[in-house]
Design a protein around this motif. Structure first.
Motif, PDB file in Angstrom:
ATOM      1  N   GLN A 107       0.817  -1.208   0.000  1.00 32.95           N
ATOM      2  CA  GLN A 107       0.000   0.000   0.000  1.00 32.95           C
ATOM      3  C   GLN A 107       0.857   1.267   0.000  1.00 32.95           C
ATOM      4  OE1 GLN A 107      -2.484  -0.588   3.448  1.00 32.95           O
ATOM      5  NE2 GLN A 107      -4.061  -1.619   2.281  1.00 32.95           N
ATOM      6  N   PHE A 108       2.123   1.078   0.356  1.00 29.28           N
ATOM      7  CA  PHE A 108       3.001   2.258   0.428  1.00 29.28           C
ATOM      8  C   PHE A 108       4.153   2.105  -0.540  1.00 29.28           C
ATOM      9  CE2 PHE A 108       6.892   4.166   2.165  1.00 29.28           C
ATOM     10  CZ  PHE A 108       6.538   5.480   1.963  1.00 29.28           C
ATOM     11  N   THR A 109       4.111   2.812  -1.629  1.00 30.18           N
ATOM     12  CA  THR A 109       5.209   2.807  -2.594  1.00 30.18           C
ATOM     13  C   THR A 109       5.379   4.205  -3.166  1.00 30.18           C
ATOM     14  OG1 THR A 109       3.781   2.297  -4.470  1.00 30.18           O
ATOM     15  CG2 THR A 109       4.709   0.417  -3.281  1.00 30.18           C
ATOM     16  N   ALA A 110       6.599   4.464  -3.567  1.00 29.89           N
ATOM     17  CA  ALA A 110       6.866   5.764  -4.197  1.00 29.89           C
ATOM     18  C   ALA A 110       6.081   5.910  -5.496  1.00 29.89           C
ATOM     19  CB  ALA A 110       8.362   5.910  -4.469  1.00 29.89           C
ATOM     20  N   GLU A 111       5.797   4.769  -6.143  1.00 31.08           N
ATOM     21  CA  GLU A 111       5.053   4.835  -7.398  1.00 31.08           C
ATOM     22  C   GLU A 111       3.632   5.367  -7.174  1.00 31.08           C
ATOM     23  OE1 GLU A 111       6.901   2.289  -6.470  1.00 31.08           O
ATOM     24  OE2 GLU A 111       8.478   2.352  -8.005  1.00 31.08           O
ATOM     25  N   LEU A 112       3.014   4.956  -6.075  1.00 31.15           N
ATOM     26  CA  LEU A 112       1.671   5.440  -5.774  1.00 31.15           C
ATOM     27  C   LEU A 112       1.671   6.940  -5.519  1.00 31.15           C
ATOM     28  CD1 LEU A 112       0.219   2.652  -3.429  1.00 31.15           C
ATOM     29  CD2 LEU A 112      -0.483   3.182  -5.766  1.00 31.15           C
ATOM     30  N   ILE A 113       2.680   7.399  -4.787  1.00 30.04           N
ATOM     31  CA  ILE A 113       2.781   8.827  -4.497  1.00 30.04           C
ATOM     32  C   ILE A 113       3.018   9.610  -5.782  1.00 30.04           C
ATOM     33  CG2 ILE A 113       4.105  10.588  -3.269  1.00 30.04           C
ATOM     34  CD1 ILE A 113       4.740   8.459  -1.155  1.00 30.04           C
ATOM     35  N   GLN A 114       3.886   9.083  -6.658  1.00 28.10           N
ATOM     36  CA  GLN A 114       4.166   9.773  -7.911  1.00 28.10           C
ATOM     37  C   GLN A 114       2.915   9.883  -8.774  1.00 28.10           C
ATOM     38  OE1 GLN A 114       7.355  11.217  -8.949  1.00 28.10           O
ATOM     39  NE2 GLN A 114       5.703  12.188 -10.101  1.00 28.10           N
ATOM     40  N   LYS A 115       2.076   8.855  -8.752  1.00 28.43           N
ATOM     41  CA  LYS A 115       0.826   8.904  -9.523  1.00 28.43           C
ATOM     42  C   LYS A 115      -0.075  10.031  -9.020  1.00 28.43           C
ATOM     43  CE  LYS A 115       0.582   4.045 -10.929  1.00 28.43           C
ATOM     44  NZ  LYS A 115      -0.165   2.770 -10.792  1.00 28.43           N
ATOM     45  N   GLU A 116      -0.118  10.207  -7.698  1.00 28.90           N
ATOM     46  CA  GLU A 116      -0.918  11.291  -7.131  1.00 28.90           C
ATOM     47  C   GLU A 116      -0.360  12.647  -7.554  1.00 28.90           C
ATOM     48  OE1 GLU A 116      -3.802  11.188  -5.189  1.00 28.90           O
ATOM     49  OE2 GLU A 116      -3.760   9.119  -5.892  1.00 28.90           O
ATOM     50  N   LEU A 117       0.958  12.787  -7.514  1.00 27.27           N
ATOM     51  CA  LEU A 117       1.589  14.045  -7.915  1.00 27.27           C
ATOM     52  C   LEU A 117       1.282  14.363  -9.375  1.00 27.27           C
ATOM     53  CD1 LEU A 117       5.082  13.624  -6.190  1.00 27.27           C
ATOM     54  CD2 LEU A 117       3.202  15.087  -5.434  1.00 27.27           C
ATOM     55  N   ASN A 118       1.374  13.351 -10.233  1.00 29.22           N
ATOM     56  CA  ASN A 118       1.085  13.560 -11.654  1.00 29.22           C
ATOM     57  C   ASN A 118      -0.357  14.023 -11.854  1.00 29.22           C
ATOM     58  OD1 ASN A 118       3.676  12.688 -12.220  1.00 29.22           O
ATOM     59  ND2 ASN A 118       3.057  10.616 -12.782  1.00 29.22           N
ATOM     60  N   LYS A 119      -1.253  13.468 -11.065  1.00 28.86           N
ATOM     61  CA  LYS A 119      -2.673  13.823 -11.174  1.00 28.86           C
ATOM     62  C   LYS A 119      -2.919  15.259 -10.733  1.00 28.86           C
ATOM     63  CE  LYS A 119      -5.433  12.059  -8.132  1.00 28.86           C
ATOM     64  NZ  LYS A 119      -6.212  11.042  -7.385  1.00 28.86           N
ATOM     65  N   TYR A 120      -2.124  15.726  -9.746  1.00 33.09           N
ATOM     66  CA  TYR A 120      -2.324  17.071  -9.204  1.00 33.09           C
ATOM     67  C   TYR A 120      -1.749  18.178 -10.092  1.00 33.09           C
ATOM     68  CZ  TYR A 120      -3.652  14.997  -4.705  1.00 33.09           C
ATOM     69  OH  TYR A 120      -4.270  14.298  -3.703  1.00 33.09           O
ATOM     70  N   GLU A 121      -0.748  17.865 -10.903  1.00 30.90           N
ATOM     71  CA  GLU A 121      -0.017  18.904 -11.644  1.00 30.90           C
ATOM     72  C   GLU A 121      -0.927  19.835 -12.448  1.00 30.90           C
ATOM     73  OE1 GLU A 121       3.423  17.838 -13.864  1.00 30.90           O
ATOM     74  OE2 GLU A 121       4.323  16.699 -12.214  1.00 30.90           O
ATOM     75  N   PRO A 122      -1.831  19.330 -13.276  1.00 39.24           N
ATOM     76  CA  PRO A 122      -2.683  20.278 -14.025  1.00 39.24           C
ATOM     77  C   PRO A 122      -3.666  21.017 -13.125  1.00 39.24           C
ATOM     78  CG  PRO A 122      -3.369  18.007 -14.426  1.00 39.24           C
ATOM     79  CD  PRO A 122      -2.083  17.931 -13.675  1.00 39.24           C
ATOM     80  N   TYR A 123      -4.085  20.366 -12.039  1.00 39.90           N
ATOM     81  CA  TYR A 123      -5.100  20.973 -11.176  1.00 39.90           C
ATOM     82  C   TYR A 123      -4.572  22.186 -10.429  1.00 39.90           C
ATOM     83  CZ  TYR A 123      -8.692  21.384  -7.578  1.00 39.90           C
ATOM     84  OH  TYR A 123      -9.673  21.860  -6.746  1.00 39.90           O
ATOM     85  N   VAL A 124      -3.291  22.149 -10.017  1.00 35.96           N
ATOM     86  CA  VAL A 124      -2.753  23.251  -9.212  1.00 35.96           C
ATOM     87  C   VAL A 124      -2.559  24.523 -10.037  1.00 35.96           C
ATOM     88  CG1 VAL A 124      -1.602  21.691  -7.598  1.00 35.96           C
ATOM     89  CG2 VAL A 124      -0.340  22.543  -9.578  1.00 35.96           C
ATOM     90  N   LEU A 125      -2.708  24.429 -11.350  1.00 40.81           N
ATOM     91  CA  LEU A 125      -2.620  25.622 -12.193  1.00 40.81           C
ATOM     92  C   LEU A 125      -3.975  26.306 -12.352  1.00 40.81           C
ATOM     93  CD1 LEU A 125      -0.208  24.375 -15.016  1.00 40.81           C
ATOM     94  CD2 LEU A 125       0.348  25.749 -12.998  1.00 40.81           C
ATOM     95  N   THR A 126      -5.028  25.645 -11.855  1.00 40.50           N
ATOM     96  CA  THR A 126      -6.351  26.249 -11.928  1.00 40.50           C
ATOM     97  C   THR A 126      -6.551  27.197 -10.746  1.00 40.50           C
ATOM     98  OG1 THR A 126      -7.443  24.533 -10.599  1.00 40.50           O
ATOM     99  CG2 THR A 126      -7.207  24.129 -12.971  1.00 40.50           C
ATOM    100  N   GLU A 127      -7.546  28.068 -10.855  1.00 35.78           N
ATOM    101  CA  GLU A 127      -7.841  28.994  -9.763  1.00 35.78           C
ATOM    102  C   GLU A 127      -8.257  28.255  -8.502  1.00 35.78           C
ATOM    103  OE1 GLU A 127      -7.444  32.269  -9.417  1.00 35.78           O
ATOM    104  OE2 GLU A 127      -6.400  32.174 -11.339  1.00 35.78           O
ATOM    105  N   GLU A 128      -9.011  27.181  -8.681  1.00 31.54           N
ATOM    106  CA  GLU A 128      -9.458  26.403  -7.519  1.00 31.54           C
ATOM    107  C   GLU A 128      -8.287  25.719  -6.822  1.00 31.54           C
ATOM    108  OE1 GLU A 128     -12.737  22.937  -6.352  1.00 31.54           O
ATOM    109  OE2 GLU A 128     -12.159  23.263  -8.441  1.00 31.54           O
ATOM    110  N   GLY A 129      -7.388  25.133  -7.629  1.00 27.01           N
ATOM    111  CA  GLY A 129      -6.224  24.477  -7.047  1.00 27.01           C
ATOM    112  C   GLY A 129      -5.346  25.459  -6.299  1.00 27.01           C
TER     113      GLY A 129
END
Length: 216
Positions: A107-129
């Motif tokens: 349940q704990f791997t760097a790959e899982l964390i990296q997937k979350e980071l990749n998912k967040y990248e476009p969102y943090v450029l929005t006004e809501e993010g």
């Protein structure tokens, strides 16, 4: 601590907690989804508790998970960090201890964390993010009490993210770590003190590595 002694200590701890909260094993079974017979065997020292069992017990008995890990005989001591900004060294030391203690698994791997980071990248450029990061970052920092080898790096990332002189790509990468930190989606839940912020620290490490690769 021997396995027999640790099982006895855990059993006494669980019995005391159940009594203090006026809970039966059957009720704890309903709350946790763990079979009553399994709970009984763990309490009576006839079965060794798994980390998943301990985490569920801790949540529903209202105690820090580390307390039950210690009672079960796991070594959950944290390494001393003389130089908090040396994030790679300190994170690797903590991970080695957790892996040796069998406290992290698939349940704990760097790959899982990296997937979350990749998912967040476009969102943090929005006004809501951006609004989420600006509104919640310092609140989360206060909740952590400013501790951890990754806090200084997070603060630097925050100021860079809010600045005007960076590219959109770099802002997205920085923001992904900040949003991971303030979000409630954790690979290791924050209630698992003192382990709960480890994945946030590794998220910071992954982002720092990414930025260094991009610069090179």
């Amino acid at each position: 601590m021997s396995e027999e002694k640790s099982d006895s200590t855990l059993g006494l701890t669980l019995t005391s907690l159940l009594r203090a909260r006026s809970l039966s094993m059957r009720k704890l079974s309903t709350l946790t989804g763990i079979d009553t017979a399994t709970i009984s065997r763990i309490v009576n020292g006839k079965q060794r508790a798994k980390p998943d069992h301990l985490e569920l017990f801790a949540v529903h008995l209202g105690v820090p998970t580390v307390q039950l890990f210690q009672a079960a005989g796991f070594d959950v001591s944290m390494p001393r960090v003389d130089h908090p900004t040396d994030i790679n060294t300190s994170i690797n030391s903590i991970r080695e201890i957790l892996q040796a203690s069998n406290l992290i698994d698939h349940q704990f791997t760097a790959e899982l964390i990296q997937k979350e980071l990749n998912k967040y990248e476009p969102y943090v450029l929005t006004e809501e993010g951006k609004r989420i990061i600006l509104n919640e970052f310092w609140v989360k920092i206060a909740n952590v009490n400013g501790t951890g080898p990754f806090i200084d790096e997070l603060k630097k990332m925050y100021h860079l993210y809010c600045g005007d002189e960076i590219t959109l790509e770099k802002r997205a990468v920085l923001g992904s770590a900040l949003l991971y930190f303030v979000s409630s989606t954790d690979i290791i839940p924050d209630y698992v003190f003192p382990l709960g912020y480890l994945d946030d620290a590794i998220a910071v490490q992954l982002v720092l590595d990414r930025l260094q690769r991009d610069e090179e």
